[in-house]
Design an enzyme around this catalytic site. Structure first.
Site, short mmCIF file in Angstrom:
data_model
loop_
_atom_site.label_atom_id
_atom_site.label_comp_id
_atom_site.label_asym_id
_atom_site.label_seq_id
_atom_site.Cartn_x
_atom_site.Cartn_y
_atom_site.Cartn_z
N HIS A 118 -1.78 -26.41 -57.53
CA HIS A 118 -2.95 -26.47 -56.65
C HIS A 118 -2.74 -25.98 -55.11
CE1 HIS A 118 -4.30 -28.90 -60.03
NE2 HIS A 118 -5.42 -28.39 -59.72
N LYS A 143 -3.26 -23.71 -65.33
CA LYS A 143 -4.10 -24.26 -64.57
C LYS A 143 -3.86 -23.79 -63.12
CE LYS A 143 -7.69 -27.47 -62.33
NZ LYS A 143 -7.64 -28.74 -61.67
#
Length: 225
Positions: A118, A143
């Site tokens: 992230h 992700k």
């Protein structure tokens, strides 16, 4: 694409007060345990897993370095993940690979990892290298969520995702361009090859999230013949 909604209780009382029926339109529940004090996580876990028994669930400890609410040493991070994994067997375990790379070897026995990255500041220029490194590790899901400042940031991530999915059809990806300009990435998952899209119910867990009700309508429209 599957729709994921996060629950973010800040206490045992909030966890016990969650109404699971409000989440029936979500395909997967993500428990963001980082909204709790670290000493309360294992105390609250039984309430969460009982509340959402029978549902697919992601256990996530999002640390401050990656946009979350908790600071954990590598030892604390691994301990909490392993305890929850062994006691409750969540369907998915989020692991912040770049923040805890030094202890990643301790997670090799867990087949259900979501290796995540992230960046709430930017869409980094080395996105291809990041996607490549995470893909090589062969997790259950890769992700990547990065902040978009321009339309080109969004298009770049969408193109990278499509390319990696084409080259690695068995690997599941979840890629998100955060922020207002990145909203389109949340509804084009099926086109780019992203398996999940995160939606919100009461409180967003990341910038640019679209409500679950709206995402459900969008998915229905896109699925029409």
């Amino acid at each position: 694409m599957k729709l994921i909604v996060s629950v973010m209780p800040r206490s045992l009382e909030e966890a016990q007060a969650l109404d699971a029926t409000r989440y029936l339109d979500a395909d997967i529940i993500e428990w963001r345990a980082d909204y709790l004090p670290k000493e309360a996580i294992l105390q609250v876990a039984p309430a969460i897993f009982e509340k959402f028994a029978g549902r697919e669930l992601v256990f996530t400890l999002r640390t401050r370095s990656e946009g979350g609410e908790i600071d954990l040493s590598p030892e604390e991070y691994i301990h909490l993940i392993k305890e929850v994994a062994q006691l409750y067997q969540p369907d998915y375990i989020d692991f912040e690979y770049y923040s805890y790379k030094d202890v990643f070897e301790e997670m090799l026995d867990f087949p259900n990892l979501v290796l995540s990255y992230h960046n709430f500041q930017e869409t980094p220029e080395n996105m291809m290298e990041i996607l490549s490194e995470l893909t090589i590790l062969n997790p259950k899901l890769v992700k990547v969520a990065v902040m978009a400042h321009t339309e080109q940031d969004v298009l770049d991530l969408m193109n990278y995702t499509r390319g990696f999915k084409t080259l690695n059809p068995e690997q599941e990806y979840v890629t998100i361009s955060m922020g207002k300009v990145g909203k389109v990435s949340r509804i084009t998952a099926d086109v780019t090859g992203s398996s999940w899209s995160f939606a919100s119910l009461d409180e967003v867990s990341a910038p640019g999230q679209i409500s679950l009700a709206s995402m459900k309508k969008i998915r229905e429209i896109l699925d029409e013949a």
